[in-house]
Design a protein around this motif. Structure first.
Motif, PDB file in Angstrom:
ATOM      1  N   ALA A 117      -6.232  -3.444   4.252  1.00 31.36           N
ATOM      2  CA  ALA A 117      -4.935  -3.748   3.630  1.00 31.36           C
ATOM      3  C   ALA A 117      -4.787  -3.043   2.283  1.00 31.36           C
ATOM      4  CB  ALA A 117      -4.771  -5.259   3.460  1.00 31.36           C
ATOM      5  N   VAL A 118      -5.848  -3.028   1.497  1.00 32.75           N
ATOM      6  CA  VAL A 118      -5.801  -2.352   0.190  1.00 32.75           C
ATOM      7  C   VAL A 118      -5.562  -0.857   0.375  1.00 32.75           C
ATOM      8  CG1 VAL A 118      -7.185  -1.687  -1.827  1.00 32.75           C
ATOM      9  CG2 VAL A 118      -7.187  -4.061  -1.041  1.00 32.75           C
ATOM     10  N   LEU A 119      -6.307  -0.249   1.266  1.00 30.46           N
ATOM     11  CA  LEU A 119      -6.161   1.191   1.502  1.00 30.46           C
ATOM     12  C   LEU A 119      -4.786   1.519   2.069  1.00 30.46           C
ATOM     13  CD1 LEU A 119      -7.391   3.979   1.366  1.00 30.46           C
ATOM     14  CD2 LEU A 119      -8.515   3.529   3.559  1.00 30.46           C
ATOM     15  N   TYR A 120      -4.326   0.723   3.025  1.00 29.05           N
ATOM     16  CA  TYR A 120      -2.992   0.926   3.587  1.00 29.05           C
ATOM     17  C   TYR A 120      -1.926   0.855   2.489  1.00 29.05           C
ATOM     18  CZ  TYR A 120       1.467  -0.006   5.735  1.00 29.05           C
ATOM     19  OH  TYR A 120       2.806   0.043   6.052  1.00 29.05           O
ATOM     20  N   GLY A 121      -1.999  -0.151   1.635  1.00 29.29           N
ATOM     21  CA  GLY A 121      -1.017  -0.300   0.562  1.00 29.29           C
ATOM     22  C   GLY A 121      -0.979   0.905  -0.350  1.00 29.29           C
ATOM     23  N   TRP A 122      -2.145   1.370  -0.755  1.00 26.67           N
ATOM     24  CA  TRP A 122      -2.212   2.507  -1.658  1.00 26.67           C
ATOM     25  C   TRP A 122      -1.691   3.774  -0.979  1.00 26.67           C
ATOM     26  CZ3 TRP A 122      -4.649   7.242  -1.913  1.00 26.67           C
ATOM     27  CH2 TRP A 122      -4.591   7.876  -3.160  1.00 26.67           C
ATOM     28  N   LEU A 123      -2.149   4.032   0.251  1.00 32.61           N
ATOM     29  CA  LEU A 123      -1.733   5.245   0.963  1.00 32.61           C
ATOM     30  C   LEU A 123      -0.234   5.254   1.255  1.00 32.61           C
ATOM     31  CD1 LEU A 123      -4.643   5.569   3.525  1.00 32.61           C
ATOM     32  CD2 LEU A 123      -4.154   7.131   1.633  1.00 32.61           C
ATOM     33  N   SER A 124       0.288   4.145   1.743  1.00 28.99           N
ATOM     34  CA  SER A 124       1.716   4.111   2.073  1.00 28.99           C
ATOM     35  C   SER A 124       2.561   4.288   0.818  1.00 28.99           C
ATOM     36  CB  SER A 124       2.089   2.825   2.807  1.00 28.99           C
ATOM     37  OG  SER A 124       1.844   1.696   2.009  1.00 28.99           O
ATOM     38  N   ASN A 125       2.107   3.750  -0.303  1.00 30.39           N
ATOM     39  CA  ASN A 125       2.819   3.931  -1.573  1.00 30.39           C
ATOM     40  C   ASN A 125       2.816   5.404  -1.995  1.00 30.39           C
ATOM     41  OD1 ASN A 125       4.134   3.188  -4.015  1.00 30.39           O
ATOM     42  ND2 ASN A 125       2.164   3.108  -5.049  1.00 30.39           N
ATOM     43  N   GLN A 126       1.664   6.050  -1.894  1.00 31.62           N
ATOM     44  CA  GLN A 126       1.567   7.457  -2.285  1.00 31.62           C
ATOM     45  C   GLN A 126       2.418   8.364  -1.394  1.00 31.62           C
ATOM     46  OE1 GLN A 126       0.037   8.613  -5.100  1.00 31.62           O
ATOM     47  NE2 GLN A 126      -0.166   6.419  -5.489  1.00 31.62           N
ATOM     48  N   LEU A 127       2.402   8.122  -0.102  1.00 28.39           N
ATOM     49  CA  LEU A 127       3.222   8.933   0.808  1.00 28.39           C
ATOM     50  C   LEU A 127       4.706   8.689   0.569  1.00 28.39           C
ATOM     51  CD1 LEU A 127       1.261   8.699   4.179  1.00 28.39           C
ATOM     52  CD2 LEU A 127       1.330  10.605   2.568  1.00 28.39           C
ATOM     53  N   SER A 128       5.071   7.442   0.322  1.00 25.73           N
ATOM     54  CA  SER A 128       6.466   7.101   0.063  1.00 25.73           C
ATOM     55  C   SER A 128       6.985   7.808  -1.188  1.00 25.73           C
ATOM     56  CB  SER A 128       6.605   5.590  -0.087  1.00 25.73           C
ATOM     57  OG  SER A 128       7.929   5.238  -0.387  1.00 25.73           O
ATOM     58  N   LYS A 129       6.183   7.846  -2.241  1.00 29.36           N
ATOM     59  CA  LYS A 129       6.563   8.529  -3.485  1.00 29.36           C
ATOM     60  C   LYS A 129       6.860  10.007  -3.242  1.00 29.36           C
ATOM     61  CE  LYS A 129       3.975   5.810  -6.852  1.00 29.36           C
ATOM     62  NZ  LYS A 129       2.878   5.858  -7.840  1.00 29.36           N
ATOM     63  N   ARG A 130       6.211  10.576  -2.252  1.00 30.18           N
ATOM     64  CA  ARG A 130       6.355  12.002  -1.956  1.00 30.18           C
ATOM     65  C   ARG A 130       7.260  12.275  -0.753  1.00 30.18           C
ATOM     66  NH1 ARG A 130       1.866  10.567  -4.281  1.00 30.18           N
ATOM     67  NH2 ARG A 130       0.726  11.950  -5.673  1.00 30.18           N
TER      68      ARG A 130
END
Length: 92
Positions: A14-27
């Protein structure tokens, strides 16, 4: 981009998913995430449809991240493998 998160600890996924999805969304990069709680479960899915990127926990019950990587390398050699762990220290 098809992304697998393979970790036997749900909270770590869940932690990794949250961080990754946030980073991809920003870009503005689309990501199709699939989570797996074991290497065996992931390998069964990867045989059906390959992944672009795989985040592999090094230490898991059953197949370790390294065990999974050996098989993925043979199945889909162009898949990007990224090893992760929540261990405080590693013993060599």
């Amino acid at each position: 981009m098809r992304i697998a998160i393979v970790d036997d600890i749900k909270e770590e996924r869940a932690v990794l998913y949250g961080w990754l999805s946030n980073q991809l969304s920003k870009r503005s990069i689309p990501g199709d995430f699939v989570e797996f709680e074991s290497g065996e479960e992931f390998l069964a899915a990867a045989k059906e449809r390959p992944f672009t990127v795989v985040f592999l926990d090094i230490y898991m019950t059953g197949y370790s991240g390294f065990d999974v990587a050996k098989t993925v390398g043979k199945l889909t050699p162009n898949t990007l493998l990224i090893f992760v762990t929540s261990q405080d220290s590693m013993v060599y």
